[in-house]
Scaffold this active site. Sequence first.
Site, PDB file in Angstrom:
ATOM      1  NE  ARG A  77      28.869  16.639  -5.417  1.00 34.29           N
ATOM      2  CZ  ARG A  77      29.252  17.476  -4.449  1.00 34.29           C
ATOM      3  NH1 ARG A  77      29.096  17.119  -3.191  1.00 34.29           N
ATOM      4  NH2 ARG A  77      29.778  18.633  -4.741  1.00 34.29           N
ATOM      5  CB  THR A 116      32.125  13.119   3.474  1.00 32.42           C
ATOM      6  OG1 THR A 116      32.235  13.422   2.094  1.00 32.42           O
ATOM      7  CG2 THR A 116      33.180  12.105   3.869  1.00 32.42           C
ATOM      8  CG  ASP A 138      30.049  25.112  -0.328  1.00 27.77           C
ATOM      9  OD1 ASP A 138      30.593  25.834  -1.179  1.00 27.77           O
ATOM     10  OD2 ASP A 138      29.256  24.195  -0.616  1.00 27.77           O
ATOM     11  N   GLY A 181      28.069  28.122  -3.114  1.00 26.57           N
ATOM     12  CA  GLY A 181      27.461  28.095  -1.772  1.00 26.57           C
ATOM     13  C   GLY A 181      25.951  27.974  -1.917  1.00 26.57           C
TER      14      GLY A 181
HETATM   15  O1  F6P Z   1      31.558  21.341  -2.659  1.00 22.12           O
HETATM   16  C1  F6P Z   1      30.450  22.176  -2.498  1.00 22.12           C
HETATM   17  C2  F6P Z   1      30.118  22.808  -3.791  1.00 22.12           C
HETATM   18  O2  F6P Z   1      31.266  23.459  -4.195  1.00 22.12           O
HETATM   19  C3  F6P Z   1      28.929  23.768  -3.813  1.00 22.12           C
HETATM   20  O3  F6P Z   1      29.214  25.075  -3.491  1.00 22.12           O
HETATM   21  C4  F6P Z   1      28.450  23.614  -5.219  1.00 22.12           C
HETATM   22  O4  F6P Z   1      27.138  23.992  -5.352  1.00 22.12           O
HETATM   23  C5  F6P Z   1      28.626  22.165  -5.435  1.00 22.12           C
HETATM   24  O5  F6P Z   1      29.780  21.817  -4.726  1.00 22.12           O
HETATM   25  C6  F6P Z   1      28.672  21.742  -6.865  1.00 22.12           C
HETATM   26  O6  F6P Z   1      29.469  20.630  -7.039  1.00 22.12           O
HETATM   27  P1  F6P Z   1      29.193  19.422  -8.029  1.00 22.12           P
HETATM   28  O7  F6P Z   1      28.707  19.974  -9.316  1.00 22.12           O
HETATM   29  O8  F6P Z   1      30.540  18.785  -8.138  1.00 22.12           O
HETATM   30  O9  F6P Z   1      28.199  18.529  -7.394  1.00 22.12           O
END
Ligand code: F6P
Length: 376
Positions: A77, A116, A138, A181
């Site tokens: 991320r 992204t 989502d 979501g």
């Molecule tokens: O990719 C979106 C999502 O699935 C959201 O619905 C969720 O809150 C989030 O990613 C959590 O992802 P991570 O813990 O990997 O940041």
Amino acid sequence: MKRTKKRIGILTAGGDSPGLNAAIRAVGKAAIGTYGWEVIGFRDGFQGLIDDRAIALKKGALAGILTHGGTFLGTSRLKPHRAETPDGIRDLRPQIVATYKRHKLDALVCIGGGGTHKNAQRLVEKGLNIVSLPKTIDNDVAHTDSTIGFDTALNIATETIDRLHSTAHSHHRIIVAEIMGHKAGWLALGAGVAGGADVILIPEIPYDVESIAAAIKRRVRHGTSFSIIAVAEGARTAQDTRAFAAALRARKRAESEAEKLLAQSTLDKLESAHAGNTLKLAHEIEQLTGLESRVTILGYVQRGGTPSYADRLLATRLGTAAVDLIAAGRFGVMVASTDGGTRAVPIEKVAGNLKTVPLDHSWIHAARNVGTNLGD
Ligand code: F6P
């Protein structure tokens, strides 16, 4: 002499979703097989471009991955313009531009969701030729009908709601199922409607616990002693929604660094208070209805495993269309899915633009018409 054979890069960024490997395969096969180009994969999203962790993707690397979940390239991320480094927060976009040039790339395919697309736009502004594909379970990427991974997650969440019915029924319980979501309720709404949830709570419709309890008590009076509540993780009460919106406004308005920090800390506090919201909701509903309540948090199960047929098909359509766009010299665009076809949408229109559920959407209308309580 000018090189005629193109060389393109590809990366997957943000939270993973089923169908990413199908998308990488589609891009790779079309680029190598149809156009005779070279394809270089970068590991772990934009981090791989910063560190120059590249792998040459030959045909063999793309075989047998269509049905695999996750992304074999890895993801992260990381925000390149504000990357955390041992020396503090740094803008690492110059490193990305250098890697792009070192590999003599003609284009870069970025597969990802909302974050992204913001990162991709910041690199478009630095002169990179980018074509992107929308993916996220989502389904909240703007200007596309659907995103890679949503259909699989919808199937998983719906099956979970199906399964919860028999156990809730047997024990005369309320089961609150938390579905992913944070900002958009597509998954909770879709799975809730398809799975026949009695109550569906989404971020777009602030809820009132009393209204939910009243709906459940009505079911009891009509002879049904169990209920299923599908709640999106970002659904909030009307009061919490107001507090959150005010904190967001304050952050937007903040001028000085001190004001920004204060607004961010209020937002962080609200976010962490929200973290246990589903348990709190189940407890409150139990108190108000006198029915035993349980919670099921679907979590990362929704993002894992084999992509559905629809996601493989979507990933293959969008991935091959991305390569056609590069061949035609179209850059700075996302390949959107529309009415079974594809459309190139400028990434700058997608970046920072969330696709939430419109209040007049047919799924909301259908839910209300089958008697589902939406918390309002
Ligand atoms: O990719 C979106 C999502 O699935 C959201 O619905 C969720 O809150 C989030 O990613 C959590 O992802 P991570 O813990 O990997 O940041």
